[in-house]
Scaffold this motif. Structure first.
Motif, PDB file in Angstrom:
ATOM      1  N   TYR A  27      43.755 -79.803  60.895  1.00  0.00           N
ATOM      2  CA  TYR A  27      43.592 -79.178  62.207  1.00  0.00           C
ATOM      3  C   TYR A  27      44.233 -77.787  62.160  1.00  0.00           C
ATOM      4  O   TYR A  27      45.417 -77.644  62.405  1.00  0.00           O
ATOM      5  CB  TYR A  27      44.275 -80.044  63.255  1.00  0.00           C
ATOM      6  N   ASN A  45      41.752 -80.539  73.224  1.00  0.00           N
ATOM      7  CA  ASN A  45      40.605 -80.360  72.337  1.00  0.00           C
ATOM      8  C   ASN A  45      39.316 -80.210  73.137  1.00  0.00           C
ATOM      9  O   ASN A  45      38.961 -81.097  73.921  1.00  0.00           O
ATOM     10  CB  ASN A  45      40.475 -81.572  71.410  1.00  0.00           C
ATOM     11  N   ASN A  50      37.003 -80.921  66.933  1.00  0.00           N
ATOM     12  CA  ASN A  50      38.317 -81.465  67.258  1.00  0.00           C
ATOM     13  C   ASN A  50      38.199 -82.727  68.110  1.00  0.00           C
ATOM     14  O   ASN A  50      39.000 -83.657  67.974  1.00  0.00           O
ATOM     15  CB  ASN A  50      39.147 -80.409  67.984  1.00  0.00           C
ATOM     16  N   VAL A  70      48.373 -80.421  60.810  1.00  0.00           N
ATOM     17  CA  VAL A  70      48.148 -79.141  61.480  1.00  0.00           C
ATOM     18  C   VAL A  70      48.755 -78.050  60.605  1.00  0.00           C
ATOM     19  O   VAL A  70      49.798 -78.241  59.974  1.00  0.00           O
ATOM     20  CB  VAL A  70      48.770 -79.091  62.895  1.00  0.00           C
ATOM     21  N   TYR A 140      34.825 -81.706  60.951  1.00  0.00           N
ATOM     22  CA  TYR A 140      36.166 -81.134  60.807  1.00  0.00           C
ATOM     23  C   TYR A 140      36.575 -81.125  59.331  1.00  0.00           C
ATOM     24  O   TYR A 140      36.013 -81.840  58.502  1.00  0.00           O
ATOM     25  CB  TYR A 140      37.182 -81.910  61.643  1.00  0.00           C
TER      26      TYR A 140
END
Length: 313
Positions: A27, A45, A50, A70, A140
């Motif tokens: 992320y 999100n 996301n 992240v 993602y």
């Protein structure tokens, strides 16, 4: 050691030591989260990828631990920091908006909005990113990461005996009165709680300055718009203002940004540097320098004010 990785060229093979490597969703963000503070973080999100990531974590696609990584992303180059924070999903809340209409009455598409509550549980080195730049809208990134071990035992803090809570800036002492003395930190967990508190303070100051600047910009924009011919259109759009006024506002923003950088309480890059350090003592020195720098700046400012007042007497 390179502190960034390039997404487009990250198709390398994972490390040979598979036991130490985790395969997790990645992320990228424009913020830095420090681990081990015990505080919960909220991520809102709205991007399809996301939202999909949150759905997959809840559905158990990534195992019972619901872990994801992240990491800091540069907006202009799209480069990612090579050191990130491992997050554990705690809860999700669907706040999607459907049935909204435009002023003429047309139905707007559903806005998917998932709010994630998570906790930072560790620091990881990003070994590689499996998928590159050409992602589908709901796809993602996936990364192989290596978890760094948490240092055990206490710090040797003899050299930091003068850096206690009274090193904090005056305006922040009341707000962070529970901040522990640097000389009383028992282990690395205590240290990360201290880092988190200082980062919250930096974010608060940044938000306050942004709000103050935006207030001035709005006041100028409305005043200029009211002086123009014709009805006043709200909200006032900058592109509709005279070019000299647009330039004035841009110069104000650039000046405010430069002043903020000079302040030395930027809540992102300094903390990414701390995150990337391998040695606990180096991290402690960095935090001590950040706190001491702010104290010195305020003391110099107060000295100038006192000198000015003395001249007026």
């Amino acid at each position: 050691m390179d502190t960034h990785i390039t997404i487009a060229s990250s198709q390398s093979t994972p490390t040979d030591n598979e036991e130490e490597t985790l395969r997790v969703p990645l992320y990228p963000l424009t913020a830095v989260y420090t681990p081990h503070s015990g505080e919960n973080h909220t991520l809102v999100n709205t991007e399809p990828r996301n939202v999909q990531m949150a759905s997959d974590l809840v559905a158990g696609k990534w195992g019972d631990r619901s872990l994801f990584c992240v990491t800091l992303r540069a907006r202009d180059t799209n480069r990612l920091a090579s050191v990130g924070t491992l997050m554990r999903l705690i809860d999700t809340e669907d706040r999607s908006i459907s049935g909204a209409r435009t002023w003429p009455g047309d139905i707007l598409p559903t806005l998917n909005r998932v709010v994630v509550t998570c906790q930072a549980v560790g620091i990881v080195d990003i070994v590689n990113v499996e998928n590159g730049l050409n992602l589908a809208e709901s796809e993602y990134r996936i990364a192989n990461v290596k978890l760094r071990s948490l240092s055990k035992g206490s710090f040797d803090l003899h050299q930091f005996s003068s850096l206690a809570s009274n090193e904090l800036p005056k305006f922040a002492r009341k707000a962070v009165h529970e901040l522990p003395d640097l000389t009383t930190l028992n282990d690395e967990l205590d240290y990360w709680k201290l880092v988190d508190t200082w980062q919250v303070l930096c974010n608060t100051i940044r938000q306050a300055k942004q709000t103050q600047l935006q207030g001035v910009i709005n006041e100028i924009s409305v005043q200029v718009a009211m002086e123009a011919k014709g009805p006043l259109e709200l909200p006032v759009k900058r592109r509709n203002l005279p070019e000299n006024v647009q330039k004035q506002l841009e110069e104000m923003e650039q000046s405010a940004a430069a002043d903020y950088v000079e302040l030395g309480m930027e809540p992102i890059l300094d903390f990414q540097e701390i995150l990337s350090m391998n040695e606990s003592l180096d991290r402690l020195r960095k935090l001590a320098a950040m706190i001491k720098r702010e104290r010195a700046r305020l003391e110099a400012k107060e000295s100038l004010i006192r000198a000015f007042l003395t001249e007026l007497e």
